[in-house]
Design a protein around this motif. Structure first.
Motif, mmCIF file in Angstrom:
data_model
loop_
_atom_site.group_PDB
_atom_site.id
_atom_site.type_symbol
_atom_site.label_atom_id
_atom_site.label_comp_id
_atom_site.label_asym_id
_atom_site.label_seq_id
_atom_site.Cartn_x
_atom_site.Cartn_y
_atom_site.Cartn_z
ATOM 1 N N UNK A 181 38.942 34.040 42.501
ATOM 2 C CA UNK A 181 38.838 35.348 41.862
ATOM 3 C C UNK A 181 37.466 35.960 42.109
ATOM 4 N N UNK A 182 36.424 35.158 42.012
ATOM 5 C CA UNK A 182 35.079 35.654 42.268
ATOM 6 C C UNK A 182 34.902 36.140 43.687
ATOM 7 N N UNK A 261 40.445 40.551 36.086
ATOM 8 C CA UNK A 261 40.099 40.702 37.492
ATOM 9 C C UNK A 261 41.342 40.956 38.330
ATOM 10 N N UNK A 262 42.433 40.230 38.008
ATOM 11 C CA UNK A 262 43.671 40.426 38.753
ATOM 12 C C UNK A 262 44.209 41.832 38.563
ATOM 13 N N UNK A 263 44.170 42.333 37.335
ATOM 14 C CA UNK A 263 44.656 43.692 37.073
ATOM 15 C C UNK A 263 43.818 44.720 37.814
ATOM 16 N N UNK A 264 42.513 44.512 37.859
ATOM 17 C CA UNK A 264 41.628 45.452 38.552
ATOM 18 C C UNK A 264 41.938 45.518 40.039
ATOM 19 N N UNK A 265 42.222 44.358 40.649
ATOM 20 C CA UNK A 265 42.417 44.291 42.098
ATOM 21 C C UNK A 265 43.887 44.357 42.504
ATOM 22 N N UNK A 266 44.801 44.440 41.539
ATOM 23 C CA UNK A 266 46.218 44.429 41.879
ATOM 24 C C UNK A 266 46.655 43.090 42.434
ATOM 25 N N UNK A 267 46.021 42.007 41.946
ATOM 26 C CA UNK A 267 46.335 40.659 42.414
ATOM 27 C C UNK A 267 47.158 39.929 41.359
#
Length: 326
Positions: A181-182, A261-267
């Motif tokens: 994620x980082x 982080x996943x929501x921000x990046x669409x991951x």
């Protein structure tokens, strides 16, 4: 000055010092270690091997392949280089005793960056009583850090990947998915979203002490999760001739930690948990009746069969890290 003191931002370049001059800047920053009998200064160091055997492993970090200087300080790289080797020693059930580091460095690299790398090595080794007992220096077009680590089994048998048996409990120590994620945040230019996840990629923390604890508790198999949970679980399954069954609910807390982080990046947070490498957790199998060391949590079972299953279904093809893919 402590191992964590940040290096100065100015000062000489590597090409402005001789090799002896550079070594004179580095060596005082490195720990001797509790098992070191002859420290750096001769043609080779001498390290005690009380068990009569020693564990040895090596890893390489290559600039722009494994790290970027735009993201990583010398101290970041030193800590990563130490951790990935210390985790491999721990995964054998051994306690690390010493390491050596060989550096390829360009002449226009600031000496302060190299000093930072030495401080990073020391920051990981000092708390464990591990010595940095030598290495080599060479010039080259990019930074390459090659570390070899040694460990002591303390009279125990080494814990291999091939020892898992049907009926064993599968357990994990450490975190999952944070380094991946980082890295994704760094690549997207969104390090601001979660600096702690970025730090988990730049300076992963491995549960080194948990390796010998697992061996003492009776672990039948163990490995360092460096290339992704599914990929490394598959390695244990193949080596042991068994099927690994993982329970995704056991990693729910890891997934929740990655959600923003996943929501921000669409991951998809679960993919980071299952496929993300370089967290350097430990995946171990324990025979029925073994008490798990405190650092470990149950994450699945070992069954007769082959391959890796997640929640009862065959696992999706593991991506994870591959040095020669693409």
């Amino acid at each position: 000055m402590t191992a964590d003191t940040p290096p100065a931002s100015d000062g000489p370049l590597v090409r402005e010092l001789s090799e002896d001059g550079l070594l004179a800047r580095i060596l005082p920053l490195l720990p001797r270690g509790e098992q070191t009998l002859v420290p750096p200064g001769d043609d080779a160091a001498v390290v005690a091997a009380p068990d009569g055997r020693f564990v040895v492993t090596t890893d390489v970090l290559v600039e722009d392949r494994h790290f970027r200087r735009a993201w990583s300080s010398g101290q970041d790289v030193g800590r990563r280089a130490a951790v990935q080797n210390l985790a491999d020693v721990a995964a054998m059930g051994a306690s690390p005793t010493s390491l050596v580091a060989a550096l390829v460095i360009p002449g226009d690299l600031p000496v302060s960056w190299v000093e930072g790398l030495a401080r990073g090595l020391a920051a990981e080794c000092l708390p464990l009583g591990v010595g940095v007992v030598g290495g080599d220096l060479s010039g080259g077009p990019a930074v390459v850090v090659a570390v070899t680590a040694h460990g002591d089994l303390g009279g125990r048998a080494p814990v291999l990947r091939s020892g898992a048996r049907a009926g064993d409990l599968l357990a994990h120590a450490g975190v999952a998915g944070r380094s991946a994620a980082g890295l994704a945040l760094l690549e997207a230019g969104r390090a601001d979203v979660d600096p702690e996840l970025v730090a988990a990629h730049l300076r992963p923390v491995a549960p080194v002490a948990a390796g010998p604890e697992a061996a003492s508790a009776g672990a039948s198999a163990m490995l360092d999760v460096s290339d992704g949970l599914l990929r490394d679980a598959g390695r244990m399954a193949r080596a042991s001739g068994v099927r690994i069954e993982l329970d995704s609910a056991a990693f729910r807390q890891d997934q929740e930690r990655l959600r923003a982080a996943a929501d921000t990046l669409g991951a998809v947070a679960q993919r980071w948990v299952l496929d993300g490498g370089e967290d350097h957790g430990l995946l171990a199998a324990f025979p029925p009746g073994c008490a798990l060391p405190d650092a470990f949590r149950p994450v699945g079972r070992v069954r007769a069969g082959a391959g890796v299953h997640v929640d009862g279904e065959p696992a999706p093809a593991a991506s994870g890290w591959d040095h020669f893919a693409g």
